[in-house]
Design a protein around this motif. Structure first.
Motif, PDB file in Angstrom:
ATOM      1  N   PHE A  33       0.855  -1.183   0.000  1.00  0.00           N
ATOM      2  CA  PHE A  33       0.000   0.000   0.000  1.00  0.00           C
ATOM      3  C   PHE A  33       0.898   1.242   0.000  1.00  0.00           C
ATOM      4  N   SER A  51      -2.311  -0.908  11.788  1.00  0.00           N
ATOM      5  CA  SER A  51      -3.460  -0.105  11.395  1.00  0.00           C
ATOM      6  C   SER A  51      -4.708  -0.778  11.955  1.00  0.00           C
ATOM      7  N   THR A 103       3.406   2.976   2.918  1.00  0.00           N
ATOM      8  CA  THR A 103       4.763   2.543   3.254  1.00  0.00           C
ATOM      9  C   THR A 103       5.779   3.505   2.644  1.00  0.00           C
TER      10      THR A 103
HETATM   11  C1  LIG Z   1      -3.573  -0.244   5.621  1.00  0.00           C
HETATM   12  C2  LIG Z   1      -2.117  -0.133   5.422  1.00  0.00           C
HETATM   13  C3  LIG Z   1      -1.367   0.974   5.872  1.00  0.00           C
HETATM   14  C4  LIG Z   1      -1.993   2.237   6.379  1.00  0.00           C
HETATM   15  O1  LIG Z   1      -2.921   2.113   7.366  1.00  0.00           O
HETATM   16  P1  LIG Z   1      -4.044   3.259   7.520  1.00  0.00           P
HETATM   17  O2  LIG Z   1      -4.652   2.936   8.853  1.00  0.00           O
HETATM   18  O3  LIG Z   1      -4.996   3.081   6.396  1.00  0.00           O
HETATM   19  O4  LIG Z   1      -3.358   4.563   7.507  1.00  0.00           O
HETATM   20  C5  LIG Z   1      -0.001   0.934   5.752  1.00  0.00           C
HETATM   21  N1  LIG Z   1       0.626  -0.112   5.189  1.00  0.00           N
HETATM   22  C6  LIG Z   1      -0.049  -1.178   4.719  1.00  0.00           C
HETATM   23  C7  LIG Z   1       0.711  -2.300   4.126  1.00  0.00           C
HETATM   24  C8  LIG Z   1      -1.438  -1.209   4.809  1.00  0.00           C
HETATM   25  O5  LIG Z   1      -2.105  -2.263   4.312  1.00  0.00           O
END
Ligand SMILES: *Cc1c(COP(=O)(O)O)cnc(C)c1O
Length: 382
Positions: free
Chosen positions: A87, A182, A90
């Protein structure tokens, strides 16, 4: 024709509804909506769940990653090694500190960062390695620890998708310097809004993260560093405290559902046509997502079929980060990370949530079978 949702959050809410509502009302009645005892208790409970000493609750998984990077003093001129198949957060968090994300390609079977690719990316400017535990399965940590130790680098876990996952019997969250969770609604442990949390066993990093999440303020109205407003809401902390004791049961249900998919796919003779997820050695996969690989060139046709049949699906992720418009300045191009690029063309997440039924899963696999029998002959899945 009944559809199958990708995820059904109501199925998890219904049995906990009255307990969750009581928890929310407790916060409302207490008048303590910001930080306070619910947040402190959640931080303690999550840290102890995953074998770390301290937790710092924050506004999202994105905040958790940003807090970790800031606590480690990462900024302009520094490099952080991450996979390009994840996502956007990162990479985005690294860029926003002023540092440069340096990509290392993934392993084709697990989709997690390839330790062999990491070492060749290390330069004198490298300040951290941040593996992502993608889809709920830990990255191959042992070689990553060895590389990190050899070069004196901290490891940050992007454990956003992997709450409760294990590597060599140890929980995600206790596998590096700082780990980031998260609590986005569809993650393994999710609330009804945005929230996140970082865990670490280092008291100094803990304090720095607490300061950064409050505009770098310490003492009151004195700002040592520039932070931001990154606190977790007490309401979310209270909801998450209701859900935390159930998380292991939900993970077991996800694993049972994954085994059922494995069997249904295999019994339908679809092996080789689609490739099932691989549970790597030393890993306790939590199946935040059940992601199959579809023979290249045919994934998108199957997606259209799913749309017509009302089968939920998602493509995590259709574009690797090194080819994103906003990261053009990093100078990467097509072909730089062939394994990640191939993954973007063939991955497909099937409906997955703890309460998914055998009937729903049978329907999904029957739909794939029906598509296969009417489709033109295909190359085998990669
Ligand atoms: C969901 C996710 C995030 C970010 O989390 P949020 O709570 O949406 O800000 C970061 N890294 C990965 C791999 C994720 O799947």
């Amino acid at each position: 024709m009944t559809g199958v949702p990708l995820c059904d959050l109501q199925a998890q809410y219904r049995p906990l509804q009255s307990e969750i509502e009581r928890a929310v009302c407790r916060v409302l009645a207490s008048g303590q909506a910001i930080l306070g005892p619910e947040v402190a208790a959640l931080e303690k409970e999550v840290a102890s769940y995953c074998g770390a000493a301290y937790g710092v609750g924050c506004g999202s998984g994105t905040d958790a990653i940003s807090l970790a990077l800031h606590a480690l003093g990462i900024g302009a001129g520094d490099e952080v090694i991450i996979p390009p198949f994840t996502f956007f957060a990162t990479a985005g968090c690294v860029v926003r500190t002023g540092a440069t994300p340096v990509f290392a390609d993934i392993c084709p079977d697990t989709f997690n960062i390839d330790p062999e690719q990491i070492e060749r990316k290390i330069t004198p400017r490298t300040k951290a390695i941040m593996p992502v535990h993608l889809y709920g399965q830990c990255a191959d940590m042992k070689p990553i620890w060895e590389i990190a130790a050899k070069h004196g680098l901290p490891v940050i876990e992007d454990a956003a998708q992997a709450f409760g996952a294990e590597y060599q019997g140890k929980k995600a969250g206790s596998l590096g310097a700082i780990a980031c969770y998260s609590f986005y609604p569809t993650k393994n442990l999710g609330t009804y809004g945005d929230a996140g949390l970082s865990v670490t066993s280092d008291p100094e990093w803990t304090e720095r993260m607490q300061v950064y999440r409050l505009h770098g303020m310490k003492p009151k109205y004195h700002h040592q560093v520039v932070g931001w407003m990154g606190r977790i809401d007490a309401i979310h902390a209270a909801i998450l405290r209701v859900k935390l004791p159930h998380v292991d049961g939900w993970l077991q249900k996800r694993r049972n559902a994954a085994s059922r998919y494995d069997r249904l796919i295999s019994d339908a003779g679809l092996d080789g046509w689609i490739t099932r997820p691989v549970e790597a050695k030393d890993c306790f996969h939590t199946y935040n997502q059940y992601v199959v690989r579809v023979g290249e060139g045919h994934r998108d046709a199957l997606v259209k079929h799913f749309q017509a049949e009302k089968i939920g699906y998602e493509i995590y992720y259709p574009m690797p980060l090194h080819l994103q418009q906003c990261l053009k300045h990093l100078g990467y191009g097509h072909g730089d990370f062939p394994v990640s690029e191939a993954a973007t063309r063939c991955v497909l997440a099937l409906p997955m949530f703890p309460e998914i039924t055998l009937e729903q899963q049978t329907r999904v696999v029957e739909s794939i079978s029906a598509f296969r029998s009417q489709a033109t002959p295909m190359r085998r899945a990669a």
